[in-house]
Design a protein around this motif. Sequence first.
Motif, PDB file in Angstrom:
ATOM      1  N   VAL A 115       0.854  -1.198   0.000  1.00  0.00           N
ATOM      2  CA  VAL A 115       0.000   0.000   0.000  1.00  0.00           C
ATOM      3  C   VAL A 115       0.890   1.247   0.000  1.00  0.00           C
ATOM      4  O   VAL A 115       0.588   2.242  -0.661  1.00  0.00           O
ATOM      5  N   TYR A 116       2.003   1.160   0.709  1.00  0.00           N
ATOM      6  CA  TYR A 116       2.946   2.279   0.703  1.00  0.00           C
ATOM      7  C   TYR A 116       3.454   2.542  -0.717  1.00  0.00           C
ATOM      8  O   TYR A 116       3.495   3.682  -1.178  1.00  0.00           O
ATOM      9  N   ALA A 117       3.800   1.467  -1.406  1.00  0.00           N
ATOM     10  CA  ALA A 117       4.279   1.606  -2.792  1.00  0.00           C
ATOM     11  C   ALA A 117       3.176   2.163  -3.692  1.00  0.00           C
ATOM     12  O   ALA A 117       3.428   3.000  -4.563  1.00  0.00           O
ATOM     13  N   LEU A 118       1.939   1.715  -3.468  1.00  0.00           N
ATOM     14  CA  LEU A 118       0.811   2.230  -4.254  1.00  0.00           C
ATOM     15  C   LEU A 118       0.621   3.724  -3.996  1.00  0.00           C
ATOM     16  O   LEU A 118       0.425   4.515  -4.921  1.00  0.00           O
ATOM     17  N   LEU A 119       0.709   4.115  -2.731  1.00  0.00           N
ATOM     18  CA  LEU A 119       0.526   5.518  -2.342  1.00  0.00           C
ATOM     19  C   LEU A 119       1.600   6.409  -2.967  1.00  0.00           C
ATOM     20  O   LEU A 119       1.294   7.443  -3.568  1.00  0.00           O
ATOM     21  N   THR A 120       2.866   6.017  -2.851  1.00  0.00           N
ATOM     22  CA  THR A 120       3.928   6.872  -3.384  1.00  0.00           C
ATOM     23  C   THR A 120       3.887   6.884  -4.920  1.00  0.00           C
ATOM     24  O   THR A 120       4.121   7.916  -5.547  1.00  0.00           O
ATOM     25  N   GLY A 121       3.530   5.733  -5.508  1.00  0.00           N
ATOM     26  CA  GLY A 121       3.384   5.681  -6.961  1.00  0.00           C
ATOM     27  C   GLY A 121       2.266   6.601  -7.427  1.00  0.00           C
ATOM     28  O   GLY A 121       2.381   7.309  -8.433  1.00  0.00           O
ATOM     29  N   MET A 122       1.169   6.596  -6.663  1.00  0.00           N
ATOM     30  CA  MET A 122       0.010   7.414  -7.002  1.00  0.00           C
ATOM     31  C   MET A 122       0.349   8.909  -6.869  1.00  0.00           C
ATOM     32  O   MET A 122      -0.045   9.721  -7.710  1.00  0.00           O
ATOM     33  N   LEU A 123       1.107   9.259  -5.830  1.00  0.00           N
ATOM     34  CA  LEU A 123       1.526  10.660  -5.657  1.00  0.00           C
ATOM     35  C   LEU A 123       2.320  11.143  -6.862  1.00  0.00           C
ATOM     36  O   LEU A 123       2.063  12.230  -7.391  1.00  0.00           O
ATOM     37  N   GLY A 124       3.269  10.330  -7.292  1.00  0.00           N
ATOM     38  CA  GLY A 124       4.086  10.684  -8.446  1.00  0.00           C
ATOM     39  C   GLY A 124       3.231  10.803  -9.700  1.00  0.00           C
ATOM     40  O   GLY A 124       3.397  11.723 -10.504  1.00  0.00           O
ATOM     41  N   ALA A 125       2.278   9.870  -9.842  1.00  0.00           N
ATOM     42  CA  ALA A 125       1.430   9.872 -11.035  1.00  0.00           C
ATOM     43  C   ALA A 125       0.494  11.081 -11.043  1.00  0.00           C
ATOM     44  O   ALA A 125       0.287  11.700 -12.086  1.00  0.00           O
ATOM     45  N   ILE A 126      -0.055  11.441  -9.877  1.00  0.00           N
ATOM     46  CA  ILE A 126      -0.940  12.615  -9.791  1.00  0.00           C
ATOM     47  C   ILE A 126      -0.149  13.874 -10.153  1.00  0.00           C
ATOM     48  O   ILE A 126      -0.618  14.739 -10.886  1.00  0.00           O
ATOM     49  N   ALA A 127       1.075  13.951  -9.631  1.00  0.00           N
ATOM     50  CA  ALA A 127       1.892  15.138  -9.892  1.00  0.00           C
ATOM     51  C   ALA A 127       2.234  15.250 -11.374  1.00  0.00           C
ATOM     52  O   ALA A 127       2.325  16.346 -11.917  1.00  0.00           O
ATOM     53  N   ALA A 128       2.375  14.108 -12.040  1.00  0.00           N
ATOM     54  CA  ALA A 128       2.862  14.122 -13.417  1.00  0.00           C
ATOM     55  C   ALA A 128       1.762  14.324 -14.460  1.00  0.00           C
ATOM     56  O   ALA A 128       2.032  14.774 -15.563  1.00  0.00           O
ATOM     57  N   THR A 129       0.521  13.971 -14.110  1.00  0.00           N
ATOM     58  CA  THR A 129      -0.510  13.949 -15.142  1.00  0.00           C
ATOM     59  C   THR A 129      -1.350  15.231 -15.155  1.00  0.00           C
ATOM     60  O   THR A 129      -1.417  15.952 -14.155  1.00  0.00           O
ATOM     61  N   ASP A 130      -1.997  15.489 -16.286  1.00  0.00           N
ATOM     62  CA  ASP A 130      -2.970  16.574 -16.353  1.00  0.00           C
ATOM     63  C   ASP A 130      -4.387  16.052 -16.206  1.00  0.00           C
ATOM     64  O   ASP A 130      -5.343  16.814 -16.245  1.00  0.00           O
ATOM     65  N   GLU A 131      -4.527  14.730 -16.059  1.00  0.00           N
ATOM     66  CA  GLU A 131      -5.851  14.140 -15.880  1.00  0.00           C
ATOM     67  C   GLU A 131      -5.853  13.237 -14.638  1.00  0.00           C
ATOM     68  O   GLU A 131      -6.038  12.020 -14.761  1.00  0.00           O
ATOM     69  N   PRO A 132      -5.643  13.824 -13.471  1.00  0.00           N
ATOM     70  CA  PRO A 132      -5.518  12.990 -12.264  1.00  0.00           C
ATOM     71  C   PRO A 132      -6.766  12.156 -11.957  1.00  0.00           C
ATOM     72  O   PRO A 132      -6.654  11.068 -11.417  1.00  0.00           O
ATOM     73  N   LEU A 133      -7.951  12.678 -12.342  1.00  0.00           N
ATOM     74  CA  LEU A 133      -9.193  11.937 -12.058  1.00  0.00           C
ATOM     75  C   LEU A 133      -9.203  10.556 -12.704  1.00  0.00           C
ATOM     76  O   LEU A 133      -9.774   9.608 -12.159  1.00  0.00           O
ATOM     77  N   ALA A 134      -8.545  10.464 -13.856  1.00  0.00           N
ATOM     78  CA  ALA A 134      -8.531   9.192 -14.589  1.00  0.00           C
ATOM     79  C   ALA A 134      -7.785   8.105 -13.819  1.00  0.00           C
ATOM     80  O   ALA A 134      -7.924   6.924 -14.115  1.00  0.00           O
ATOM     81  N   LEU A 135      -6.999   8.503 -12.821  1.00  0.00           N
ATOM     82  CA  LEU A 135      -6.211   7.525 -12.065  1.00  0.00           C
ATOM     83  C   LEU A 135      -7.014   6.871 -10.940  1.00  0.00           C
ATOM     84  O   LEU A 135      -6.598   5.861 -10.385  1.00  0.00           O
ATOM     85  N   PHE A 139      -6.573   3.063  -8.991  1.00  0.00           N
ATOM     86  CA  PHE A 139      -6.055   3.179  -7.623  1.00  0.00           C
ATOM     87  C   PHE A 139      -7.002   2.490  -6.637  1.00  0.00           C
ATOM     88  O   PHE A 139      -6.577   1.713  -5.778  1.00  0.00           O
ATOM     89  N   SER A 140      -8.307   2.771  -6.764  1.00  0.00           N
ATOM     90  CA  SER A 140      -9.285   2.225  -5.807  1.00  0.00           C
ATOM     91  C   SER A 140      -9.285   0.700  -5.858  1.00  0.00           C
ATOM     92  O   SER A 140      -9.278   0.040  -4.808  1.00  0.00           O
ATOM     93  N   LEU A 141      -9.293   0.138  -7.059  1.00  0.00           N
ATOM     94  CA  LEU A 141      -9.338  -1.324  -7.190  1.00  0.00           C
ATOM     95  C   LEU A 141      -8.042  -1.972  -6.704  1.00  0.00           C
ATOM     96  O   LEU A 141      -8.067  -3.027  -6.072  1.00  0.00           O
ATOM     97  N   ARG A 142      -6.901  -1.339  -6.980  1.00  0.00           N
ATOM     98  CA  ARG A 142      -5.634  -1.902  -6.501  1.00  0.00           C
ATOM     99  C   ARG A 142      -5.598  -1.863  -4.972  1.00  0.00           C
ATOM    100  O   ARG A 142      -5.141  -2.794  -4.332  1.00  0.00           O
ATOM    101  N   LEU A 143      -6.069  -0.768  -4.394  1.00  0.00           N
ATOM    102  CA  LEU A 143      -6.061  -0.669  -2.926  1.00  0.00           C
ATOM    103  C   LEU A 143      -6.961  -1.745  -2.310  1.00  0.00           C
ATOM    104  O   LEU A 143      -6.554  -2.453  -1.390  1.00  0.00           O
ATOM    105  N   LEU A 144      -8.183  -1.882  -2.840  1.00  0.00           N
ATOM    106  CA  LEU A 144      -9.102  -2.896  -2.305  1.00  0.00           C
ATOM    107  C   LEU A 144      -8.483  -4.284  -2.444  1.00  0.00           C
ATOM    108  O   LEU A 144      -8.611  -5.129  -1.545  1.00  0.00           O
ATOM    109  N   ASP A 145      -7.789  -4.532  -3.548  1.00  0.00           N
ATOM    110  CA  ASP A 145      -7.142  -5.828  -3.751  1.00  0.00           C
ATOM    111  C   ASP A 145      -6.051  -6.050  -2.703  1.00  0.00           C
ATOM    112  O   ASP A 145      -5.974  -7.120  -2.087  1.00  0.00           O
ATOM    113  N   LEU A 146      -5.206  -5.043  -2.482  1.00  0.00           N
ATOM    114  CA  LEU A 146      -4.114  -5.200  -1.503  1.00  0.00           C
ATOM    115  C   LEU A 146      -4.658  -5.397  -0.091  1.00  0.00           C
ATOM    116  O   LEU A 146      -4.008  -6.005   0.751  1.00  0.00           O
TER     117      LEU A 146
END
Length: 246
Positions: A115-135, A139-146
């Motif tokens: 989950v830590y890796a998912l969180l930090t990966g998601m932070l980097g991805a949100i910062a990098a993209t212009d369409e953060p909502l699409a992520l 993210f939700s399904l990966r978190l529920l799976d973990l």
Amino acid sequence: MTQPRAYKTRAVVLRGRVLGEADRIFTLFTAERGKLDAVAKGVRRAKSHLAGRLEFGNECQFGLHRGRSLDVIVSADIVTAHWERLVDPQRFAVFSLVAEVIDALCEPDQPLPEVYALLTGMLGAIAATDEPLALVPRFSLRLLDLLGIAPPVSRCVLCDLPLEERGYVDAQAGGIIGESCRERWRDLLALDEEDLENLRAVAARKGARARVRATPRVARAVEEVLAHHLGRRPKAGAACSEFVTP
Ligand SMILES: [Zn+2]
């Protein structure tokens, strides 16, 4: 085994709240111990060496001291600060949702390195993209799976029979149900074959089959399943929906 009083850990700042005159309690998501609350003493005074480092979403290397009730933040060195990118309203809304959902679904002091890796990966991805909502759906399904609570994506959540060309989102049941389990009077969101295939790709672990972008119906389906696990709609979800173009 007695644990040392002073320890170091890498962590992301999920939220902070005021405590008394000069202190703040921070909810951190740590690499080693999962979620934990820690107090930063005197941090609201201008000359505190911690001020400015404990911004929302910062990943820091923390020095902590075990306290009787709350651990105390002794030092914080920034590893990655996304603050300049996160002040953008849409990125801020999406990261608020990520932080809120992780905070709500993860128990304190439970090591969840993936989950830590998912969180930090998601932070980097949100910062990098212009369409953060699409992520958000992936993210939700990966978190529920973990966390071991992901909805089955190929089988009916009620009877376990394979989903054929149609599925219906039954948030009360926590997933997708098939035609035979659907009660006709219930007005449930229907997913067609293409949606179901997309749902599987968005839920997939990393690999060739994995996809990020959800169809609009799959995005709604994931939102409903997530709200079911939270027991409510996420507060940050309202801020996110302002950016949804109909
Ligand atoms: Zn069924």
